[in-house]
Each structure stands twice: as C-alpha cells, then as structure tokens.
Design an enzyme around this catalytic site. Structure first.
Site, PDB file in Angstrom:
ATOM      1  N   LYS A 155       0.826  -1.201   0.000  1.00 47.30           N
ATOM      2  CA  LYS A 155       0.000   0.000   0.000  1.00 47.30           C
ATOM      3  C   LYS A 155       0.866   1.259   0.000  1.00 47.30           C
ATOM      4  CE  LYS A 155      -1.475   2.201   3.456  1.00 47.30           C
ATOM      5  NZ  LYS A 155      -2.030   2.622   4.753  1.00 47.30           N
ATOM      6  N   ASP A 168      -6.289   1.298   0.926  1.00 47.80           N
ATOM      7  CA  ASP A 168      -6.374   1.381   2.382  1.00 47.80           C
ATOM      8  C   ASP A 168      -7.789   1.021   2.816  1.00 47.80           C
ATOM      9  OD1 ASP A 168      -7.926   3.546   1.707  1.00 47.80           O
ATOM     10  OD2 ASP A 168      -6.814   5.003   2.909  1.00 47.80           O
TER      11      ASP A 168
END
Length: 224
Positions: A121, A139
């Site tokens: 991420k 996220d």
C-alpha cells in the site's frame, strides 16, 4: 447496472464534481512523503501533519535520519499509533536509502517494498503521488468504498480489490482515482455512519440501492 457502466458513471461523477483530489499529508519532497506515509499507517493524516514539521526540520535528509536512533526518533512521533515500531522502521528505511539507493526514494514497487515499514500500500502511494504511476493503493477507505458502491465484487483482500479496480479504471486516471476513493470514504462514505443523503453517487451505489429497497419493503409491510 453492469459493472462497466457503473465504473463509467462513477468516474464521470468524480471528474465533474471532484476535479482536484490529492493527498492530505503535508510534504515537500519524496523523502518527506515516504516518512509521512509510513507514519500514517492506522493513524490519521491530521495527526501525522501535526508531528512531521519538527521531524522534517531536524532530519531533512536520509543521511540525517540514518545517523539517528529509534529511541531519539520515538520522542518526535510518540503521539502516533505504534510509535516504537514506526521509529525503528523510519531509521531502518533511512539507512537502506543511504546505503542501497544513493539516498534517493526508488520508483519501482520491488525496490520500495524492500524498505523497512513499506508494504504494498505504501509503495503504491509513493508510485502514484511522486511518480504519477498507475498504482492503486488500497487502504481501509478504498476497500470499503469500492465494495459499497459496487466497484468490486467479493474482493476479500486489499490485493484483490486493487486488481479489480485496476482492471476497470483507465490507467491515466488511477492516480487521482486513488484519492477520489480515499477522500470519499473519509468524508462521505464513512464506516459507521455513511452520509448517503449527501452523496452524489447514490444513483450508482449498490449499498444505497440496497437500503432504499429495504426501506420500501418495510413501508409496504406497514401499509398492509
């Protein structure tokens, strides 16, 4: 509504109503953004922005941060979530940047994820924001919003969500689409109390159509 049409209508709405969308983390260069994104894991951008000015001022280069220790860095970041681990990650990240990458933040996923504290991420955020690459960072906001709207179907993991979004969103729009979804989740499509009545995506949203259908059925039941 077919998935392709849903994507087209959602993207069109964002393009018209949110033409500018960008990270809310404060930074001046790739190194500062990398620090901020590492700190933002399970922590609000607002909190991170409160503590980074002093950190950035005292450790303005990878060399300066690499020469410090986790114990020293901890005192700067103690108010964020998991400060002990993040202090270790920041110092380790700076040392690897200095030793292995010529003090430059790399642009490739495979190199970024080698850095302490950098997962897929975080790496995708850096690729997208700094290098304007078609990288979708998933996220909790992106994961939730994508599922609620109906952009993803049965995607149980962030990676599955990332792959499905990348399949349908045009590459040139991926960097801004990442921020569209994050900001929409942060301010409108919130986890506990989504502000559906304020949301312009209602006509395209699977979640809203579902609760709207349930309310209609409940109303019919009352009138019988």
């Amino acid at each position: 509504m077919r998935k392709k049409e849903r994507y087209e209508r959602v993207i069109a709405w964002f393009q018209e109503n949110v033409p500018v969308a960008e990270t809310e983390l404060h930074y001046n260069d790739p190194f500062e953004l990398l620090i901020a994104v590492i700190l933002s894991a399970q922590c609000t951008d607002k909190r991170v922005n409160l503590i980074t000015p002093k950190l950035f001022s005292d450790f303005s280069t990878p060399e300066a941060l690499a020469a410090s220790t986790p114990e020293v860095v901890f005192e700067y970041i103690r108010s964020v979530s998991y400060p002990n681990n993040k202090a270790k990650h920041l110092v380790g990240m700076a040392r690897m940047l200095t030793n292995d990458f010529g003090s430059q933040v790399p642009s490739e996923l495979e190199q970024l994820i080698k850095l302490p504290g950098v997962g897929r991420k975080t790496a995708n955020v850096i690729q997208s924001v700094v290098f304007n690459k078609a990288a979708m960072a998933v996220d909790t906001h992106v994961f939730r919003v994508s599922n609620r709207i109906g952009l993803t179907t049965n995607s149980k993991t962030p990676l599955a969500t990332e792959k499905e979004l990348m399949k349908y969103i045009p590459k040139k729009l991926v960097p801004i689409a990442h921020h569209w979804l994050i900001l929409h989740g942060r301010y409108i499509c919130q986890a506990r109390t989504p502000k559906c009545e304020e949301c312009g995506l209602r006509p395209m949203c699977s979640y809203y159509s579902g609760i709207h259908k349930l309310s209609k059925e409940a109303e019919k039941g009352k009138n019988k």
